[in-house]
Scaffold this motif. Structure first.
Motif, PDB file in Angstrom:
ATOM      1  N   THR A 158     -23.127  -5.443  15.726  1.00 32.53           N
ATOM      2  CA  THR A 158     -21.927  -5.710  14.925  1.00 32.53           C
ATOM      3  C   THR A 158     -21.480  -7.165  15.069  1.00 32.53           C
ATOM      4  N   VAL A 159     -21.434  -7.658  16.302  1.00 32.21           N
ATOM      5  CA  VAL A 159     -21.046  -9.054  16.540  1.00 32.21           C
ATOM      6  C   VAL A 159     -22.023 -10.013  15.877  1.00 32.21           C
ATOM      7  N   ALA A 160     -23.315  -9.717  15.988  1.00 29.54           N
ATOM      8  CA  ALA A 160     -24.324 -10.569  15.373  1.00 29.54           C
ATOM      9  C   ALA A 160     -24.147 -10.603  13.855  1.00 29.54           C
ATOM     10  N   GLY A 161     -23.826  -9.436  13.240  1.00 32.04           N
ATOM     11  CA  GLY A 161     -23.607  -9.386  11.793  1.00 32.04           C
ATOM     12  C   GLY A 161     -22.403 -10.207  11.376  1.00 32.04           C
ATOM     13  N   ILE A 162     -21.301 -10.137  12.156  1.00 31.61           N
ATOM     14  CA  ILE A 162     -20.098 -10.914  11.828  1.00 31.61           C
ATOM     15  C   ILE A 162     -20.374 -12.406  11.925  1.00 31.61           C
ATOM     16  N   VAL A 163     -21.053 -12.822  12.979  1.00 33.08           N
ATOM     17  CA  VAL A 163     -21.390 -14.244  13.138  1.00 33.08           C
ATOM     18  C   VAL A 163     -22.268 -14.724  11.996  1.00 33.08           C
ATOM     19  N   PHE A 164     -23.216 -13.894  11.593  1.00 36.89           N
ATOM     20  CA  PHE A 164     -24.101 -14.265  10.487  1.00 36.89           C
ATOM     21  C   PHE A 164     -23.312 -14.462   9.202  1.00 36.89           C
ATOM     22  N   LEU A 165     -22.381 -13.551   8.912  1.00 36.45           N
ATOM     23  CA  LEU A 165     -21.577 -13.674   7.697  1.00 36.45           C
ATOM     24  C   LEU A 165     -20.711 -14.932   7.726  1.00 36.45           C
ATOM     25  N   ILE A 166     -20.134 -15.243   8.887  1.00 37.02           N
ATOM     26  CA  ILE A 166     -19.291 -16.433   8.991  1.00 37.02           C
ATOM     27  C   ILE A 166     -20.102 -17.701   8.766  1.00 37.02           C
ATOM     28  N   VAL A 167     -21.250 -17.799   9.420  1.00 31.88           N
ATOM     29  CA  VAL A 167     -22.098 -18.988   9.274  1.00 31.88           C
ATOM     30  C   VAL A 167     -22.587 -19.126   7.846  1.00 31.88           C
ATOM     31  N   THR A 168     -22.991 -18.012   7.238  1.00 36.42           N
ATOM     32  CA  THR A 168     -23.463 -18.050   5.848  1.00 36.42           C
ATOM     33  C   THR A 168     -22.344 -18.505   4.908  1.00 36.42           C
ATOM     34  N   GLY A 169     -21.116 -18.018   5.128  1.00 37.28           N
ATOM     35  CA  GLY A 169     -19.989 -18.430   4.282  1.00 37.28           C
ATOM     36  C   GLY A 169     -19.676 -19.903   4.402  1.00 37.28           C
ATOM     37  N   ILE A 170     -19.721 -20.435   5.629  1.00 38.17           N
ATOM     38  CA  ILE A 170     -19.465 -21.865   5.829  1.00 38.17           C
ATOM     39  C   ILE A 170     -20.520 -22.702   5.123  1.00 38.17           C
ATOM     40  N   GLN A 171     -21.777 -22.332   5.272  1.00 42.40           N
ATOM     41  CA  GLN A 171     -22.857 -23.078   4.620  1.00 42.40           C
ATOM     42  C   GLN A 171     -22.720 -23.025   3.099  1.00 42.40           C
ATOM     43  N   ARG A 172     -22.330 -21.877   2.564  1.00 42.34           N
ATOM     44  CA  ARG A 172     -22.177 -21.745   1.109  1.00 42.34           C
ATOM     45  C   ARG A 172     -21.024 -22.615   0.606  1.00 42.34           C
ATOM     46  N   ARG A 173     -19.913 -22.651   1.356  1.00 39.92           N
ATOM     47  CA  ARG A 173     -18.771 -23.474   0.938  1.00 39.92           C
ATOM     48  C   ARG A 173     -19.115 -24.961   0.979  1.00 39.92           C
ATOM     49  N   LYS A 174     -19.841 -25.385   2.004  1.00 35.72           N
ATOM     50  CA  LYS A 174     -20.258 -26.784   2.075  1.00 35.72           C
ATOM     51  C   LYS A 174     -21.145 -27.146   0.887  1.00 35.72           C
ATOM     52  N   LYS A 175     -22.035 -26.223   0.521  1.00 39.00           N
ATOM     53  CA  LYS A 175     -22.926 -26.481  -0.605  1.00 39.00           C
ATOM     54  C   LYS A 175     -22.140 -26.600  -1.910  1.00 39.00           C
ATOM     55  N   GLN A 176     -21.140 -25.712  -2.104  1.00 41.85           N
ATOM     56  CA  GLN A 176     -20.323 -25.764  -3.315  1.00 41.85           C
ATOM     57  C   GLN A 176     -19.514 -27.056  -3.379  1.00 41.85           C
ATOM     58  N   ASN A 177     -18.937 -27.492  -2.257  1.00 37.80           N
ATOM     59  CA  ASN A 177     -18.176 -28.743  -2.229  1.00 37.80           C
ATOM     60  C   ASN A 177     -19.059 -29.937  -2.554  1.00 37.80           C
ATOM     61  N   LYS A 178     -20.286 -29.909  -2.048  1.00 37.47           N
ATOM     62  CA  LYS A 178     -21.208 -31.001  -2.311  1.00 37.47           C
ATOM     63  C   LYS A 178     -21.566 -31.067  -3.788  1.00 37.47           C
ATOM     64  N   GLU A 179     -21.830 -29.904  -4.404  1.00 39.09           N
ATOM     65  CA  GLU A 179     -22.174 -29.870  -5.824  1.00 39.09           C
ATOM     66  C   GLU A 179     -20.981 -30.321  -6.672  1.00 39.09           C
ATOM     67  N   SER A 180     -19.756 -29.934  -6.310  1.00 37.92           N
ATOM     68  CA  SER A 180     -18.561 -30.347  -7.049  1.00 37.92           C
ATOM     69  C   SER A 180     -18.365 -31.856  -6.973  1.00 37.92           C
ATOM     70  N   SER A 181     -18.599 -32.454  -5.810  1.00 39.96           N
ATOM     71  CA  SER A 181     -18.457 -33.909  -5.642  1.00 39.96           C
ATOM     72  C   SER A 181     -19.472 -34.656  -6.477  1.00 39.96           C
ATOM     73  N   GLU A 182     -20.706 -34.151  -6.503  1.00 40.49           N
ATOM     74  CA  GLU A 182     -21.744 -34.805  -7.307  1.00 40.49           C
ATOM     75  C   GLU A 182     -21.405 -34.731  -8.788  1.00 40.49           C
ATOM     76  N   THR A 183     -20.805 -33.624  -9.241  1.00 41.19           N
ATOM     77  CA  THR A 183     -20.437 -33.478 -10.658  1.00 41.19           C
ATOM     78  C   THR A 183     -19.346 -34.477 -11.045  1.00 41.19           C
ATOM     79  N   GLU A 184     -18.337 -34.654 -10.169  1.00 39.08           N
ATOM     80  CA  GLU A 184     -17.263 -35.602 -10.447  1.00 39.08           C
ATOM     81  C   GLU A 184     -17.786 -37.032 -10.510  1.00 39.08           C
ATOM     82  N   ASP A 185     -18.684 -37.394  -9.631  1.00 37.25           N
ATOM     83  CA  ASP A 185     -19.265 -38.732  -9.633  1.00 37.25           C
ATOM     84  C   ASP A 185     -20.023 -38.987 -10.928  1.00 37.25           C
ATOM     85  N   LEU A 186     -20.732 -37.949 -11.395  1.00 38.20           N
ATOM     86  CA  LEU A 186     -21.504 -38.104 -12.620  1.00 38.20           C
ATOM     87  C   LEU A 186     -20.573 -38.299 -13.816  1.00 38.20           C
TER      88      LEU A 186
END
Length: 226
Positions: A158-186
């Motif tokens: 259970t703990v391993a599953g929660i940690v996995f979900l948290i790490v996956t969510g952080i990585q996904r949010r960073k990716k979305q922020n990066k894509e949004s920044s690149e779109t604004e620059d363009l």
């Protein structure tokens, strides 16, 4: 009278010899490895040890069946060797000229195997009844309860599953922020792009702000004055 007694004794001895012999019906072979088990503390196998063995077998038969009246004299040993192996049978206490069924003797020995081993300081491997299978050792219970082990495993998963979900969510949010920044620059680059038409640099029409190209605005003012 004496001759009759001698004759009767001879008949009994002969009958016992026929009952107890290698591979006889209801007979069992025993092999002891005293030296292997006890080393320097090994004891000699003698008449006293044979008497103890007979007593333990008689005890096993009595304990196996409350109706049994087996005596030490009902246990017969034969073909004793120096390497401590021999055959034995158990005779019927009522008739004394027939042997007890091998299945009953086997069941009695198996039921009291640990007591017999303890009497001779041996184990199933060093005191072998060749036709009787070894007793099954009781299952070893783990020091930690099974339910606690299962609970620990489930908790870890259970703990391993929660940690996995948290790490996956952080990585996904960073990716979305990066894509949004690149779109604004363009988009910013597109707004400041300058095009050239007919050799005259012209600013691109900004539809969002509603700006009109300055070159055409000057021409409109000149024609309006006319």
């Amino acid at each position: 009278m004496l001759r009759f007694l001698l004759l009767a004794f001879s008949v009994v001895v002969f009958a016992h010899a026929e009952l107890c012999k290698p591979d006889a019906q209801n007979a069992f072979k025993v092999r002891l490895s005293i030296k292997t088990a006890l080393g320097d503390n090994a004891y000699a196998w003698d008449a006293n040890e044979e008497y103890l063995f007979k007593a333990m077998v008689a005890f096993a038969m009595r304990r196996y069946s409350s109706k049994s009246t087996t005596q030490i004299s009902n246990v017969l040993l034969c073909n004793v060797t120096d390497r401590v192996s021999f055959w034995f049978v158990v005779t019927d206490s009522a008739k004394n000229v027939t042997t007890v069924a091998g299945s009953e003797v086997e069941a009695a020995i198996r039921m009291n195997r640990n007591r017999i081993n303890s009497a001779f300081l041996l184990s199933d491997k060093t005191l072998q009844f060749l036709k009787i299978s070894s007793t099954i050792a009781p299952p070893v219970e783990p020091s930690t309860p099974v339910w606690l082990i299962v609970f620990g495993v489930v908790l870890c998963l259970t703990v391993a599953g929660i940690v996995f979900l948290i790490v996956t969510g952080i990585q996904r949010r960073k990716k979305q922020n990066k894509e949004s920044s690149e779109t604004e620059d363009l988009e910013e680059k597109c707004e400041v792009t300058v095009t050239i038409e007919n050799g005259i640099p012209c600013e691109t029409l900004d539809l969002k702000a509603g700006h009109i190209n300055g070159v055409y605005a000057a021409d409109d003012e000149r024609f309006a004055s006319l």
